[in-house]
Design an enzyme around this catalytic site. Structure first.
Site, mmCIF file in Angstrom:
data_model
loop_
_atom_site.group_PDB
_atom_site.id
_atom_site.type_symbol
_atom_site.label_atom_id
_atom_site.label_comp_id
_atom_site.label_asym_id
_atom_site.label_seq_id
_atom_site.Cartn_x
_atom_site.Cartn_y
_atom_site.Cartn_z
ATOM 1 N N SER A 54 -10.234 109.774 -28.128
ATOM 2 C CA SER A 54 -9.054 110.497 -27.614
ATOM 3 C C SER A 54 -8.458 111.308 -28.757
ATOM 4 O O SER A 54 -8.700 111.001 -29.932
ATOM 5 C CB SER A 54 -8.018 109.473 -27.133
ATOM 6 O OG SER A 54 -6.760 110.083 -26.909
ATOM 7 N N TYR A 112 -2.719 101.859 -27.719
ATOM 8 C CA TYR A 112 -3.818 102.748 -27.279
ATOM 9 C C TYR A 112 -4.300 103.577 -28.475
ATOM 10 O O TYR A 112 -5.507 103.709 -28.701
ATOM 11 C CB TYR A 112 -3.307 103.654 -26.157
ATOM 12 C CG TYR A 112 -4.333 104.641 -25.621
ATOM 13 C CD1 TYR A 112 -5.338 104.231 -24.759
ATOM 14 C CD2 TYR A 112 -4.284 105.988 -25.982
ATOM 15 C CE1 TYR A 112 -6.264 105.133 -24.254
ATOM 16 C CE2 TYR A 112 -5.213 106.905 -25.486
ATOM 17 C CZ TYR A 112 -6.195 106.469 -24.624
ATOM 18 O OH TYR A 112 -7.115 107.365 -24.129
HETATM 19 P P1 NAD Z 1 -10.372 107.649 -15.256
HETATM 20 O O1 NAD Z 1 -9.382 106.596 -14.963
HETATM 21 O O2 NAD Z 1 -10.581 108.741 -14.277
HETATM 22 O O3 NAD Z 1 -11.787 107.014 -15.605
HETATM 23 C C1 NAD Z 1 -11.893 105.787 -16.287
HETATM 24 C C2 NAD Z 1 -12.946 104.963 -15.577
HETATM 25 O O4 NAD Z 1 -13.155 103.780 -16.360
HETATM 26 C C3 NAD Z 1 -12.478 104.533 -14.173
HETATM 27 O O5 NAD Z 1 -13.486 104.790 -13.225
HETATM 28 C C4 NAD Z 1 -12.214 103.043 -14.345
HETATM 29 O O6 NAD Z 1 -12.457 102.299 -13.159
HETATM 30 C C5 NAD Z 1 -13.197 102.692 -15.455
HETATM 31 N N1 NAD Z 1 -12.820 101.450 -16.148
HETATM 32 C C6 NAD Z 1 -11.624 101.102 -16.662
HETATM 33 N N2 NAD Z 1 -11.688 99.858 -17.170
HETATM 34 C C7 NAD Z 1 -12.952 99.417 -16.960
HETATM 35 C C8 NAD Z 1 -13.635 98.204 -17.234
HETATM 36 N N3 NAD Z 1 -13.025 97.150 -17.795
HETATM 37 N N4 NAD Z 1 -14.949 98.110 -16.897
HETATM 38 C C9 NAD Z 1 -15.580 99.157 -16.305
HETATM 39 N N5 NAD Z 1 -14.983 100.305 -15.991
HETATM 40 C C10 NAD Z 1 -13.682 100.437 -16.319
HETATM 41 O O7 NAD Z 1 -9.871 108.278 -16.655
HETATM 42 P P2 NAD Z 1 -10.654 109.163 -17.729
HETATM 43 O O8 NAD Z 1 -9.622 109.994 -18.364
HETATM 44 O O9 NAD Z 1 -11.864 109.794 -17.174
HETATM 45 O O10 NAD Z 1 -11.060 108.037 -18.789
HETATM 46 C C11 NAD Z 1 -12.292 108.034 -19.464
HETATM 47 C C12 NAD Z 1 -12.058 107.865 -20.951
HETATM 48 O O11 NAD Z 1 -11.370 109.022 -21.435
HETATM 49 C C13 NAD Z 1 -11.183 106.670 -21.340
HETATM 50 O O12 NAD Z 1 -11.797 105.997 -22.429
HETATM 51 C C14 NAD Z 1 -9.880 107.302 -21.774
HETATM 52 O O13 NAD Z 1 -9.198 106.528 -22.726
HETATM 53 C C15 NAD Z 1 -10.381 108.608 -22.341
HETATM 54 N N6 NAD Z 1 -9.385 109.670 -22.467
HETATM 55 C C16 NAD Z 1 -8.793 110.231 -21.364
HETATM 56 C C17 NAD Z 1 -7.860 111.236 -21.527
HETATM 57 C C18 NAD Z 1 -7.181 111.910 -20.356
HETATM 58 O O14 NAD Z 1 -6.321 112.776 -20.572
HETATM 59 N N7 NAD Z 1 -7.500 111.569 -19.126
HETATM 60 C C19 NAD Z 1 -7.523 111.675 -22.808
HETATM 61 C C20 NAD Z 1 -8.133 111.083 -23.901
HETATM 62 C C21 NAD Z 1 -9.073 110.092 -23.716
#
Ligand code: NAD
Length: 263
Positions: free
Chosen positions: A140, A153
């Site tokens: 992130s 986080y």
């Molecule tokens: P999202 O919620 O759409 O996708 C995350 C997915 O991970 C979901 O499908 C959820 O069910 C799954 N998940 C969560 N905990 C889990 C577990 N214990 N076991 C298996 N699956 C699990 O959100 P996203 O933004 O696509 O997140 C993906 C990654 O991106 C994460 O690591 C998040 O920290 C990172 N991220 C997101 C953003 C943002 O702005 N959305 C920014 C920086 C980093």
């Protein structure tokens, strides 16, 4: 051969049922990889597209390490190899040090860091057998520049950037490349949607999020999951054959420092 050609390669994507992971699974499959998605939530709305792209989808809570190992070993056993691990599953945690419970700390660090380490631990023997491969973590912008509202986080993602560098160094002898992407803010993701839904005025909150990232502000939009997936595709492809230990920021400059004053 196109540099992003992944035909004949096997990839595992954790947290691949939604958001960045889903976009990545689709990108990798469209480039020819055999993709295995593991997610703690099974989304039937993915069924028809995943079937069309031959993406296998199974329920896997990455914090349950036997389930994580089954996902990775299962993909390798079924196809006879593993070339790519995208360890992407993650959760957010907003709150100050004096508000966070031990249970919340454990949930955040177990998902964002411990599972990421053990995913690599289970993948390495298979990647080694394949003569090398690629691991990509979804960190992130908080992994490059910590944020005041979510210290735990931020710690988990800073550590993930450290893990990337450390494993990149350790496994260079195995020709295993380890990199991470540092995105944000990413539209259309569960994390962002939930975050905005909690605000009194979600539209104003979205504007504030966009304003905190210089290029997002200039373009008037957030990063898309597909833009993050493109960076992951580059990192797992032969185009990045000598790239390891890096953290690519896909955050519109959010982690560069204090943004210019809004006009
Ligand atoms: P999202 O919620 O759409 O996708 C995350 C997915 O991970 C979901 O499908 C959820 O069910 C799954 N998940 C969560 N905990 C889990 C577990 N214990 N076991 C298996 N699956 C699990 O959100 P996203 O933004 O696509 O997140 C993906 C990654 O991106 C994460 O690591 C998040 O920290 C990172 N991220 C997101 C953003 C943002 O702005 N959305 C920014 C920086 C980093």
């Amino acid at each position: 051969m196109p540099v992003h050609e992944l035909a004949g390669r096997t990839a595992v994507v954790t947290g691949g049922a939604n958001g960045i992971g889903r976009a990545t699974a689709i990108r990798l499959a469209r480039c020819g990889a055999r993709v295995f998605v593991g997610d703690r939530v099974f989304r039937s709305e993915n069924d028809s597209l995943f079937r069309e792209l031959q993406i296998a989808q199974s329920e896997c809570d990455v914090c349950q390490l036997p389930q994580l190992q089954r996902l990775i070993d299962g993909a390798a056993d079924l196809t006879g190899r593993l070339d790519i691990l995208v360890s992407n599953a993650g959760i957010t945690l907003v709150g100050q040090a004096d508000e966070i419970t031990e249970q919340q700390w454990d949930a955040c660090l177990d998902t964002n860091l411990k599972a990421a380490f053990f995913a690599a631990s289970y993948a390495v023997p298979h990647l080694r057998r394949a003569g090398g491969g690629a691991i990509v973590y979804t960190a992130s912008n908080a992994g490059l520049l910590p944020r005041a509202h979510d210290p735990v986080y931020s710690i988990s993602k800073l550590a993930l950037v450290g893990l990337t560098r450390s494993l990149g160094l350790s496994h260079s002898v195995d020709r295993i490349r380890v990199n991470c992407v540092c995105p944000g803010p990413v539209s259309g993701t569960g994390i962002m949607t939930d975050d905005l839904a909690q605000a009194a005025d979600p539209e104003a909150a979205a504007r504030r999020v966009i304003a905190a990232s210089p290029i997002a502000r200039a373009l008037g939009r957030m990063v898309t999951p597909e833009e993050v997936a493109d960076a992951i595709l580059y990192l797992v492809s032969d185009a990045a054959m000598l790239v390891t230990g890096t953290a690519i920021a896909i955050d519109g400059g959010k982690s560069l420092g204090v943004p210019p004053v809004a006009s």
